[in-house]
Design an enzyme around this catalytic site. Sequence first.
Site, PDB file in Angstrom:
ATOM      1  N   HIS A  47       0.785  -1.229  -0.093  1.00  0.00           N
ATOM      2  CA  HIS A  47       0.025  -0.036  -0.040  1.00  0.00           C
ATOM      3  C   HIS A  47       0.839   1.500  -0.080  1.00  0.00           C
ATOM      4  O   HIS A  47       0.205   2.336   0.306  1.00  0.00           O
ATOM      5  CB  HIS A  47      -0.980   0.120   1.296  1.00  0.00           C
ATOM      6  CG  HIS A  47      -1.792  -1.177   1.118  1.00  0.00           C
ATOM      7  ND1 HIS A  47      -3.108  -1.540   0.643  1.00  0.00           N
ATOM      8  CD2 HIS A  47      -1.580  -2.172   2.219  1.00  0.00           C
ATOM      9  CE1 HIS A  47      -3.505  -2.445   0.925  1.00  0.00           C
ATOM     10  NE2 HIS A  47      -2.731  -3.047   1.735  1.00  0.00           N
ATOM     11  N   SER A  80      15.041  21.564 -16.146  1.00  0.00           N
ATOM     12  CA  SER A  80      13.821  22.435 -16.363  1.00  0.00           C
ATOM     13  C   SER A  80      14.428  23.479 -16.935  1.00  0.00           C
ATOM     14  O   SER A  80      15.529  24.180 -16.770  1.00  0.00           O
ATOM     15  CB  SER A  80      13.333  22.824 -14.839  1.00  0.00           C
ATOM     16  OG  SER A  80      12.562  23.731 -14.864  1.00  0.00           O
ATOM     17  N   LYS A 120      16.560  21.355 -10.789  1.00  0.00           N
ATOM     18  CA  LYS A 120      15.776  20.373 -11.225  1.00  0.00           C
ATOM     19  C   LYS A 120      16.537  19.327 -12.049  1.00  0.00           C
ATOM     20  O   LYS A 120      17.417  19.572 -12.823  1.00  0.00           O
ATOM     21  CB  LYS A 120      14.447  20.331 -12.062  1.00  0.00           C
ATOM     22  CG  LYS A 120      13.421  21.436 -11.411  1.00  0.00           C
ATOM     23  CD  LYS A 120      12.670  20.710 -10.247  1.00  0.00           C
ATOM     24  CE  LYS A 120      12.027  19.354 -10.716  1.00  0.00           C
ATOM     25  NZ  LYS A 120      10.817  19.891 -11.502  1.00  0.00           N
ATOM     26  N   GLU A 140       9.810   8.502 -16.913  1.00  0.00           N
ATOM     27  CA  GLU A 140       8.695   8.671 -16.890  1.00  0.00           C
ATOM     28  C   GLU A 140       8.000   8.573 -18.552  1.00  0.00           C
ATOM     29  O   GLU A 140       6.860   8.250 -18.949  1.00  0.00           O
ATOM     30  CB  GLU A 140       8.587  10.250 -16.904  1.00  0.00           C
ATOM     31  CG  GLU A 140       8.804  10.708 -15.390  1.00  0.00           C
ATOM     32  CD  GLU A 140       8.802  12.133 -14.944  1.00  0.00           C
ATOM     33  OE1 GLU A 140       8.826  13.070 -16.139  1.00  0.00           O
ATOM     34  OE2 GLU A 140       8.974  12.509 -14.112  1.00  0.00           O
TER      35      GLU A 140
END
Length: 464
Positions: free
Chosen positions: A156, A277, A283, A290
Site C-alpha cells: 500500500h 527544467s 531540477k 517517465e
Amino acid sequence: MEKLWGGRFQGKSEQWIDEFGASISFDQKLAEQDILGSLAHVKMLGHTGILTKDETSAIISGLETLQQKLAENELQFTIENEDIHLNIETLLHQEIGAVAGKLHTARSRNDQVATDMHLFLKETVLELITKLQQLRTTLVKTAEEHVETIAPGYTHLQHAQPISFGHHLLAYYQMLTRDTERFTESLKRIDLSPLGSAALAGTTFPIDRQFSAKELGFSGIYQNSLDAVSDRDFILEFLSNCSLLMMHLSRFCEELILWCSHEFQFVELTDTFSTGSSIMPQKKNPDMAELIRGKTGRVYGNLFGLLTLMKGLPLAYNKDFQEDKEGMFDSSETVLASLTIMDGMIATMKVNQSRMYTSTQKDFSNATELADYLATKGIPFRQAHEIVGKLVLHCTQKGCFLQDIPLTEYQAISSLIEDDIYDTLRSEVAVKRRTSEGGTGFDQVRAQINHAFAQLASESIHLP
C-alpha cells in the site's frame, strides 16, 4: 499511372482517394521482407518448373539488384503504387522488363503481406528476447551487488517489512523472465509460412509450399489457406506480450521515479537518463523513466486497436487489414527502445545504501519481528499482534520507536522477554532471518541470484 490491377476498371481514381487507400507510407518498412519473400517464391516457381530457368534467373537477378539498392537507400516508392508489394513489382519491371510480371504467378498480395509480417515479427521477437536477456542480466548483476543493502519493503506504499534491495530487483527479473518465456513461446506461431495460400483458396499451379517455407527459414506452413491469409493472432499475441512487458517496465519506472524524489533519495539516475527544467535550475527529472511509463499506454492502445479491428471481420482478407501494421511497427519500436533505455538506467544508477537503511530505522517495519518474537515466547500470534499494535500506537503518541522501549516495559508484557529483543528488532537481522525458500534472507537472495545466472546461461533460441 496505370494500376497493376486496373484491367477491370474504366475510370481513374482521384489523387486524394489514392492517398487515403495507400499504405506505402508505413508498409515500406516491410521492403526487405517483401524482397526476401519474392526471392523464395520465384525460386520455388523455378524449382517446380512453373517458370523457366532463364525467367527464374532474370527475376532473381532483378530482385537482388533491388535488395542492394534498398540497402543503399536508393529505392523510391510512390503513392500511385499503393503498397510495398506493387512498388517492388513496379521497380522490378523497371529493372528487368516484362518478365517481372511472372513473379506474381501463383501468389496474391494477401499471402504476400502475411508472409512479410511473419518474417518481420520473427526478426523482431528474436531481437526483443536478446534485449530482455541483457536487461535481466543487468538486474541480476545489480542485485548481486546489493544482497545486503537493506531497504524498506512496501505494501500500500507504506513501510511494511525491511528487505534486501537485491531481493526487490530480483522480483523484476522474475517478471521479465516470464515475458521472455511468452515471447519465446510465441515464436512457434510466428514461425509459419502463409506463402502459397494465394488470395484465399490456394492455387491451381503445382507449387511447393514446403520449398518456399524452407527458403525463408520457417519451421512449417499454415494448413488452411483461408486461415493463412486472414490470421492476425500472431500479431495480437505479440501486442499482448508487448503490453505485459511494458506494464512491468512501467511499474519499475514508477518506483524509480519515486526513489529519485527528494522524499525518498534512494537512487540517482545519471545525467544521460535525466533532463532539466527550463525555469527551475535545480531540477533533475527522471524523464526517460517517465516516458517509458507514458509509452505503455500507446502499446496498450495498439493491442486494443487491433482487437477491435478483428472482431467483426468475415473470412478471408478485408481491406481493414491494412490497419494491422502501424500498431505492430509502433509497438516494436517502442518496446525495443524502452528495453535499451531501461538497461542503461539500471546499469548506471547510483544506489544510496545509507539512505535506504536509515529509512528502515525510523519506522515500524520491525513490528512483525516483535510479534513473531512474542509468539516464540508462547503468546498466541493473534494476541501478540494486538499487543504490538498497541505498542506502535503508544510509540506514535510518545514520538519513539519499538527499539526505544525500555526492557522493563517489554518484561511487563512477558517475563520471558530478554534483552535479545533489541537484536531481533534490527533491520538487518529481520532480513537475514527470513530464510524461507524464495524469501528475502541474504542466503536465499544469493540462491536466487545463482539460479538466475544458471537460467540465463542455459537459455538459447533454436530456430529451424
